[in-house]
Scaffold this active site. Structure first.
Site, PDB file in Angstrom:
ATOM      1  N   GLY A 168      -0.562   8.799   9.606  1.00  0.00           N
ATOM      2  CA  GLY A 168      -0.407   8.467   8.204  1.00  0.00           C
ATOM      3  C   GLY A 168       0.299  10.542   7.642  1.00  0.00           C
ATOM      4  N   ASP A 186      -1.462  -0.788  17.799  1.00  0.00           N
ATOM      5  CA  ASP A 186      -0.572   0.148  16.206  1.00  0.00           C
ATOM      6  C   ASP A 186      -0.671   1.642  17.729  1.00  0.00           C
ATOM      7  OD1 ASP A 186       0.320   0.614  13.957  1.00  0.00           O
ATOM      8  OD2 ASP A 186      -1.251   2.222  14.570  1.00  0.00           O
ATOM      9  N   GLU A 225      -3.441  -3.033   9.629  1.00  0.00           N
ATOM     10  CA  GLU A 225      -1.926  -4.037   9.594  1.00  0.00           C
ATOM     11  C   GLU A 225      -2.181  -4.628   8.998  1.00  0.00           C
ATOM     12  OE1 GLU A 225       0.469  -1.542  10.653  1.00  0.00           O
ATOM     13  OE2 GLU A 225      -0.547  -0.259  10.343  1.00  0.00           O
ATOM     14  N   THR A 273       0.770  -1.134  -0.093  1.00  0.00           N
ATOM     15  CA  THR A 273       0.289   0.103   0.212  1.00  0.00           C
ATOM     16  C   THR A 273       0.873   1.348  -0.009  1.00  0.00           C
ATOM     17  OG1 THR A 273      -1.706  -1.450   0.860  1.00  0.00           O
ATOM     18  CG2 THR A 273      -2.187   1.277   1.005  1.00  0.00           C
ATOM     19  N   GLU A 310       8.050  10.600   9.949  1.00  0.00           N
ATOM     20  CA  GLU A 310       6.612  11.652   9.693  1.00  0.00           C
ATOM     21  C   GLU A 310       5.275  10.161   9.486  1.00  0.00           C
ATOM     22  OE1 GLU A 310       6.143  14.440  10.395  1.00  0.00           O
ATOM     23  OE2 GLU A 310       4.434  13.850  10.675  1.00  0.00           O
ATOM     24  N   LYS A 338       2.173   4.161  18.329  1.00  0.00           N
ATOM     25  CA  LYS A 338       2.190   5.658  17.682  1.00  0.00           C
ATOM     26  C   LYS A 338       2.415   6.675  18.980  1.00  0.00           C
ATOM     27  CE  LYS A 338      -0.425   4.663  13.706  1.00  0.00           C
ATOM     28  NZ  LYS A 338      -1.321   4.102  13.033  1.00  0.00           N
ATOM     29  N   LYS A 363       6.193   1.906  12.834  1.00  0.00           N
ATOM     30  CA  LYS A 363       5.547   2.879  13.695  1.00  0.00           C
ATOM     31  C   LYS A 363       5.938   1.499  14.797  1.00  0.00           C
ATOM     32  CE  LYS A 363       2.400   1.907  11.747  1.00  0.00           C
ATOM     33  NZ  LYS A 363       0.892   2.434  10.898  1.00  0.00           N
ATOM     34  N   ARG A 376       8.136  -9.391  -1.931  1.00  0.00           N
ATOM     35  CA  ARG A 376       8.373 -10.960  -1.290  1.00  0.00           C
ATOM     36  C   ARG A 376       8.295 -11.170  -2.694  1.00  0.00           C
ATOM     37  NH1 ARG A 376       5.063 -11.468   3.720  1.00  0.00           N
ATOM     38  NH2 ARG A 376       3.808  -9.940   2.512  1.00  0.00           N
TER      39      ARG A 376
HETATM   40  P1  NDP Z   1       1.660  -3.728   2.642  1.00  0.00           P
HETATM   41  O1  NDP Z   1       1.496  -5.701   3.405  1.00  0.00           O
HETATM   42  O2  NDP Z   1       1.026  -3.250   1.875  1.00  0.00           O
HETATM   43  O3  NDP Z   1       2.731  -4.084   2.144  1.00  0.00           O
HETATM   44  C1  NDP Z   1       4.130  -4.621   2.851  1.00  0.00           C
HETATM   45  C2  NDP Z   1       5.252  -4.797   1.691  1.00  0.00           C
HETATM   46  O4  NDP Z   1       6.332  -5.292   2.015  1.00  0.00           O
HETATM   47  C3  NDP Z   1       4.875  -5.797   0.862  1.00  0.00           C
HETATM   48  O5  NDP Z   1       5.557  -5.911  -0.490  1.00  0.00           O
HETATM   49  C4  NDP Z   1       5.180  -6.991   0.890  1.00  0.00           C
HETATM   50  O6  NDP Z   1       5.807  -7.989  -0.285  1.00  0.00           O
HETATM   51  C5  NDP Z   1       6.609  -6.812   1.639  1.00  0.00           C
HETATM   52  N1  NDP Z   1       6.912  -7.359   2.362  1.00  0.00           N
HETATM   53  C6  NDP Z   1       7.127  -7.802   3.162  1.00  0.00           C
HETATM   54  N2  NDP Z   1       7.539  -8.594   4.229  1.00  0.00           N
HETATM   55  C7  NDP Z   1       8.538  -9.097   3.628  1.00  0.00           C
HETATM   56  C8  NDP Z   1       9.483  -9.710   4.259  1.00  0.00           C
HETATM   57  N3  NDP Z   1       9.326 -10.201   5.623  1.00  0.00           N
HETATM   58  N4  NDP Z   1      10.667  -9.385   3.380  1.00  0.00           N
HETATM   59  C9  NDP Z   1      10.537  -8.411   2.737  1.00  0.00           C
HETATM   60  N5  NDP Z   1       9.347  -8.061   2.357  1.00  0.00           N
HETATM   61  C10 NDP Z   1       8.266  -8.341   2.929  1.00  0.00           C
HETATM   62  O7  NDP Z   1       1.818  -2.768   4.139  1.00  0.00           O
HETATM   63  P2  NDP Z   1       1.579  -1.546   4.134  1.00  0.00           P
HETATM   64  O8  NDP Z   1       2.174  -0.754   2.909  1.00  0.00           O
HETATM   65  O9  NDP Z   1       0.049  -1.296   4.255  1.00  0.00           O
HETATM   66  O10 NDP Z   1       2.827  -0.379   5.561  1.00  0.00           O
HETATM   67  C11 NDP Z   1       4.137  -1.007   4.837  1.00  0.00           C
HETATM   68  C12 NDP Z   1       4.054   0.174   6.537  1.00  0.00           C
HETATM   69  O11 NDP Z   1       3.415   1.299   6.987  1.00  0.00           O
HETATM   70  C13 NDP Z   1       3.972  -0.909   7.982  1.00  0.00           C
HETATM   71  O12 NDP Z   1       5.450  -0.429   8.537  1.00  0.00           O
HETATM   72  C14 NDP Z   1       2.768   0.121   7.893  1.00  0.00           C
HETATM   73  O13 NDP Z   1       3.202   0.057   9.738  1.00  0.00           O
HETATM   74  C15 NDP Z   1       3.645   1.862   8.066  1.00  0.00           C
HETATM   75  N6  NDP Z   1       1.903   2.533   7.670  1.00  0.00           N
HETATM   76  C16 NDP Z   1       0.641   1.626   6.500  1.00  0.00           C
HETATM   77  C17 NDP Z   1      -0.356   3.182   6.601  1.00  0.00           C
HETATM   78  C18 NDP Z   1      -1.212   2.396   5.482  1.00  0.00           C
HETATM   79  O14 NDP Z   1      -2.205   3.176   5.236  1.00  0.00           O
HETATM   80  N7  NDP Z   1      -1.337   0.982   5.063  1.00  0.00           N
HETATM   81  C19 NDP Z   1      -0.057   4.217   7.084  1.00  0.00           C
HETATM   82  C20 NDP Z   1       1.038   4.598   7.701  1.00  0.00           C
HETATM   83  C21 NDP Z   1       1.977   3.709   8.066  1.00  0.00           C
HETATM   84  P3  NDP Z   1       4.163  -8.094  -1.329  1.00  0.00           P
HETATM   85  O15 NDP Z   1       3.959  -7.314  -1.569  1.00  0.00           O
HETATM   86  O16 NDP Z   1       5.023  -9.474  -2.707  1.00  0.00           O
HETATM   87  O17 NDP Z   1       3.524  -9.466  -0.221  1.00  0.00           O
HETATM   88  N1  HSE Z   2      -3.020   0.636  10.735  1.00  0.00           N
HETATM   89  C1  HSE Z   2      -2.826   1.997  11.280  1.00  0.00           C
HETATM   90  C2  HSE Z   2      -4.088   2.556  10.812  1.00  0.00           C
HETATM   91  C3  HSE Z   2      -2.120   2.847   9.637  1.00  0.00           C
HETATM   92  O1  HSE Z   2      -5.174   1.923  10.681  1.00  0.00           O
HETATM   93  O2  HSE Z   2      -4.399   3.409  11.499  1.00  0.00           O
HETATM   94  C4  HSE Z   2      -1.875   4.108   9.831  1.00  0.00           C
HETATM   95  O3  HSE Z   2      -0.338   4.109  10.304  1.00  0.00           O
END
Ligand code: NDP
Ligand code: HSE
Length: 439
Positions: free
Chosen positions: A137, A204, A193, A16, A132, A208, A108, A48
């Protein structure tokens, strides 16, 4: 425009936030370069499953299944970690720092649990770790706390800092929708998450709050000192009764300086319906900071989602690029305070915290039951603000009773709840929600 070569990024994670970050970097490339003074170019990235169909363009980016190949790619200047979780993220970030790379992360959990170690590794090498996106977010709350409020003594802060919980509670309140159905929608929209229990059990938000409290009070990151409660026990009835009493239920993170120490707590909270935080709905987050000079400051915006979170990741990248030419000893400190001025202040046990309470009981419809309950509260010096007996349960003779109390220490309330629960006329586990006016 500067003639400097572009800054080269290695990106871990194409989910995402990773996808959102690539989208924003491409869509606003010229604007971002004009602000940063150099172009920002993603040269390599990892996920992955490289065979997965992605909704964004990765042409021109070298893709690896092994994230260590990104970390060790000699071309990169900055590593952006968007995998999430503790391992392998911690190892990858520490290796990037050892390789002399700056780091931007949205993680976080990693910062709350291992930030002290990571910042020290960065500081000792004159490197930056920017985070940040880790809190709220798209809201630039870290920058405001660390820089814009640097002249203030911060007395307390309270925030809706989990978008998924707020999305669920808002849907329960507005449309009476089912908890699990709304959670699945939050997952589909990319808010939750990868393990959604981190959202709904409050972990979570506690990650934060750990970060915000450190920035506010100059204390080390201490996740294990946060009292944590999620939203699983909030029923549709609680939401309705709160409305009738003129309140809304929000999942809040609260950090407050008290004479005896610092309160750090995350739990569902009833707030007056007219309070600013009561009117922040859906995936929106808001953080209210009470600062001695600025007064109350409220920041609100999207707390999760691809583009809002990418906005914060890209802002961090621009900050890193701008700071590359500055003296590393004189940069904005990672946690707002210079490391040698951080203090290990006492944090209060939840039993010492004082709040008002909402209690919901299911009582036998018999004479004397309410008298027994109010006597127990009186014995504990707990004064009642309102009491409401509700419609009888259609299938039984039991009646729900809702009580609002004035402020009292949690340990006195715990003792009273234990006595009330032991009454033979109380027919179900009592539900308690803390109440804050946030005045
Ligand atoms: P996603 O699950 O959507 O994406 C995670 C990515 O990391 C994927 O591309 C996945 O690969 C890859 N990945 C997962 N595990 C591994 C591993 N063990 N080794 C290598 N690559 C790996 O997560 P988000 O984008 O939602 O979140 C990413 C970070 O941002 C997290 O720390 C989250 O807490 C934080 N965050 C998320 C927000 C949100 O709105 N989603 C908001 C604020 C912070 P593949 O695609 O192949 O599965
Ligand atoms: N899972 C988190 C939330 C993503 O719902 O707020 C943003 O940090």
């Amino acid at each position: 425009m500067s003639t400097l070569p572009p800054i080269r990024i290695g990106l871990l994670g194409l989910g995402t936030v990773g996808g959102g970050t690539l989208t924003v970097l491409r869509r606003n490339a010229a604007l971002i370069a004009a602000r940063a003074g150099r172009r920002i170019e993603v040269v390599c990235a990892s996920a992955r499953d490289l065979a997965k169909t992605r909704k964004f363009d990765t042409t021109g980016i070298d893709l690896y299944a092994d994230p260590m190949q990104v970390v060790d790619d000699p071309r990169i200047d900055v590593l952006v970690e968007l995998i999430g979780g503790i391992e392998p993220a911690r190892t990858l970030v520490l290796k990037a720092l050892a390789n002399g790379k700056h780091v931007v992360t949205a993680n976080k959990a990693l910062i709350a649990l291992h930030g002290n170690e990571i910042f020290e590794a960065a500081r000792s090498r004159g490197l930056m770790v920017a985070f940040e996106a880790a809190v709220a977010g798209g809201i630039p709350v870290i920058k405001v706390m660390r820089e814009a409020l640097a002249g203030n003594d911060i007395q307390w802060l309270a925030g809706i800092i989990n978008g998924t919980c707020n999305f669920i509670l808002s849907a329960m309140c507005d449309a009476g929708r089912d908890f699990l159905e709304v959670l699945h929608e939050a997952q589909r929209l990319g808010y939750a998450e990868s393990d959604p229990s981190f959202d709904i059990d409050g972990i979570d938000a506690a990650h934060k709050l750990t970060i915000l409290a450190s920035l506010a009070f100059g204390i080390p990151l201490q996740f294990d000192r946060v009292y944590v409660e999620g939203i699983r026990n909030i029923s549709a009835d609680d939401v309705t009764y709160a409305e009738r009493l003129g309140y809304r239920i929000k999942h809040l993170g609260i950090a407050r300086q008290q004479a005896g120490g610092i309160e750090l707590r995350v739990h569902p909270t009833m707030v007056p319906a007219r309070a600013p935080l009561a009117n922040v709905n859906g995936v929106m987050n808001a953080v209210m900071v009470n600062a001695d000079a600025a007064g109350p400051v409220v920041l609100s915006g999207a707390g999760a989602g691809a583009l809002p979170t990418a906005s914060s990741v890209v802002a961090d990248l621009v900050d890193v690029v701008r700071a590359l030419t500055t003296d590393s000893e004189n940069r904005v400190p990672h946690l707002a305070f210079q490391p040698d001025t951080m203090e290990n202040l006492t944090t209060l046990d939840i039993g010492e915290v004082e709040t008002a309470y909402y209690l919901r009981l299911l009582a036998a419809d018999e004479p004397g039951v309410l008298a027994d309950v109010t006597r127990i509260l009186a014995d504990g010096h707990i004064s009642i603000e309102a009491i409401m007996q509700l419609e009888k349960d259609a299938c039984t003779t039991n009646v729900p009773v809702v009580i609002l109390t004035h402020r009292v220490q949690e340990k006195a309330m715990n003792a009273a709840i234990a006595r009330i629960q032991a009454l033979s006329s109380i027919r179900a586990p009592l539900n308690r929600i803390r109440v804050e006016t946030l005045a």
